[in-house]
Scaffold this motif. Structure first.
Motif, PDB file in Angstrom:
ATOM      1  N   SER A 102     -52.156 -16.037-131.183  1.00  0.00           N
ATOM      2  CA  SER A 102     -51.216 -16.597-132.160  1.00  0.00           C
ATOM      3  C   SER A 102     -50.231 -17.592-131.541  1.00  0.00           C
ATOM      4  O   SER A 102     -49.549 -18.313-132.251  1.00  0.00           O
ATOM      5  CB  SER A 102     -50.441 -15.477-132.849  1.00  0.00           C
ATOM      6  OG  SER A 102     -49.709 -14.756-131.887  1.00  0.00           O
ATOM      7  N   THR A 103     -50.129 -17.600-130.207  1.00  0.00           N
ATOM      8  CA  THR A 103     -49.194 -18.539-129.570  1.00  0.00           C
ATOM      9  C   THR A 103     -49.814 -19.918-129.490  1.00  0.00           C
ATOM     10  O   THR A 103     -50.998 -20.076-129.219  1.00  0.00           O
ATOM     11  CB  THR A 103     -48.825 -18.061-128.151  1.00  0.00           C
ATOM     12  OG1 THR A 103     -50.018 -17.946-127.392  1.00  0.00           O
ATOM     13  CG2 THR A 103     -48.096 -16.735-128.201  1.00  0.00           C
ATOM     14  N   ASP A 104     -49.017 -20.912-129.714  1.00  0.00           N
ATOM     15  CA  ASP A 104     -49.461 -22.303-129.674  1.00  0.00           C
ATOM     16  C   ASP A 104     -49.319 -22.823-128.251  1.00  0.00           C
ATOM     17  O   ASP A 104     -48.250 -22.703-127.651  1.00  0.00           O
ATOM     18  CB  ASP A 104     -48.611 -23.133-130.642  1.00  0.00           C
ATOM     19  CG  ASP A 104     -49.098 -24.564-130.765  1.00  0.00           C
ATOM     20  OD1 ASP A 104     -50.246 -24.821-130.360  1.00  0.00           O
ATOM     21  OD2 ASP A 104     -48.339 -25.401-131.277  1.00  0.00           O
ATOM     22  N   ASP A 148     -42.824 -28.033-125.740  1.00  0.00           N
ATOM     23  CA  ASP A 148     -41.688 -28.317-126.613  1.00  0.00           C
ATOM     24  C   ASP A 148     -40.426 -27.636-126.113  1.00  0.00           C
ATOM     25  O   ASP A 148     -39.329 -28.201-126.187  1.00  0.00           O
ATOM     26  CB  ASP A 148     -41.995 -27.861-128.041  1.00  0.00           C
ATOM     27  CG  ASP A 148     -43.060 -28.712-128.704  1.00  0.00           C
ATOM     28  OD1 ASP A 148     -43.280 -29.845-128.228  1.00  0.00           O
ATOM     29  OD2 ASP A 148     -43.668 -28.245-129.682  1.00  0.00           O
ATOM     30  N   GLN A 149     -40.558 -26.432-125.584  1.00  0.00           N
ATOM     31  CA  GLN A 149     -39.390 -25.726-125.048  1.00  0.00           C
ATOM     32  C   GLN A 149     -38.858 -26.430-123.810  1.00  0.00           C
ATOM     33  O   GLN A 149     -37.644 -26.581-123.638  1.00  0.00           O
ATOM     34  CB  GLN A 149     -39.755 -24.280-124.718  1.00  0.00           C
ATOM     35  CG  GLN A 149     -39.985 -23.420-125.937  1.00  0.00           C
ATOM     36  CD  GLN A 149     -40.462 -22.031-125.574  1.00  0.00           C
ATOM     37  OE1 GLN A 149     -40.783 -21.768-124.424  1.00  0.00           O
ATOM     38  NE2 GLN A 149     -40.502 -21.161-126.562  1.00  0.00           N
ATOM     39  N   THR A 187     -39.200 -29.600-123.092  1.00  0.00           N
ATOM     40  CA  THR A 187     -38.584 -30.849-123.553  1.00  0.00           C
ATOM     41  C   THR A 187     -37.206 -30.596-124.134  1.00  0.00           C
ATOM     42  O   THR A 187     -36.262 -31.358-123.891  1.00  0.00           O
ATOM     43  CB  THR A 187     -39.483 -31.523-124.600  1.00  0.00           C
ATOM     44  OG1 THR A 187     -40.770 -31.746-124.032  1.00  0.00           O
ATOM     45  CG2 THR A 187     -38.894 -32.845-125.060  1.00  0.00           C
ATOM     46  N   GLY A 238     -48.980 -25.782-127.187  1.00  0.00           N
ATOM     47  CA  GLY A 238     -48.007 -26.875-127.112  1.00  0.00           C
ATOM     48  C   GLY A 238     -46.576 -26.406-127.219  1.00  0.00           C
ATOM     49  O   GLY A 238     -45.645 -27.170-127.031  1.00  0.00           O
ATOM     50  N   ASN A 239     -46.367 -25.137-127.510  1.00  0.00           N
ATOM     51  CA  ASN A 239     -45.018 -24.602-127.692  1.00  0.00           C
ATOM     52  C   ASN A 239     -44.234 -24.624-126.384  1.00  0.00           C
ATOM     53  O   ASN A 239     -43.045 -24.887-126.367  1.00  0.00           O
ATOM     54  CB  ASN A 239     -45.100 -23.184-128.252  1.00  0.00           C
ATOM     55  CG  ASN A 239     -43.770 -22.697-128.763  1.00  0.00           C
ATOM     56  OD1 ASN A 239     -42.850 -23.472-128.943  1.00  0.00           O
ATOM     57  ND2 ASN A 239     -43.673 -21.407-129.003  1.00  0.00           N
ATOM     58  N   THR A 240     -44.887 -24.359-125.254  1.00  0.00           N
ATOM     59  CA  THR A 240     -44.204 -24.348-123.962  1.00  0.00           C
ATOM     60  C   THR A 240     -43.676 -25.741-123.623  1.00  0.00           C
ATOM     61  O   THR A 240     -42.550 -25.881-123.139  1.00  0.00           O
ATOM     62  CB  THR A 240     -45.167 -23.876-122.862  1.00  0.00           C
ATOM     63  OG1 THR A 240     -45.676 -22.598-123.223  1.00  0.00           O
ATOM     64  CG2 THR A 240     -44.467 -23.774-121.534  1.00  0.00           C
TER      65      THR A 240
END
Length: 65
Positions: A4-6, A12-13, A15, A8-10
């Motif tokens: 369920s984890t994306d 974004d964090q 950034t 690209g989320n890391t």
């Protein structure tokens, strides 16, 4: 099943953290520049007070020919 984890989320964090640090650093530098401006203006004002208002050497001859 797909996690369920994306992935690209890391990014974004990271950034967001870099942006927050950059904004904080920029504001800190701006504060240093403003405070330095006030210190310089105060020193210039004190320096102007030390300049004599009258010329220390009297002018004996007129400047116009």
């Amino acid at each position: 099943m797909v996690p369920s984890t994306d992935p690209g989320n890391t990014g974004d964090q990271i950034t967001a953290v870099i942006t927050a640090v950059a904004v904080f650093s920029g504001l800190s530098c701006l504060a240093v520049v403003i405070i330095g401006g006030f210190i310089t203006a105060d020193a210039a004002k004190d320096g102007i007070k030390q300049i004599p208002m009258e010329s220390p050497i009297p002018i004996e001859a007129p400047l116009t020919p």
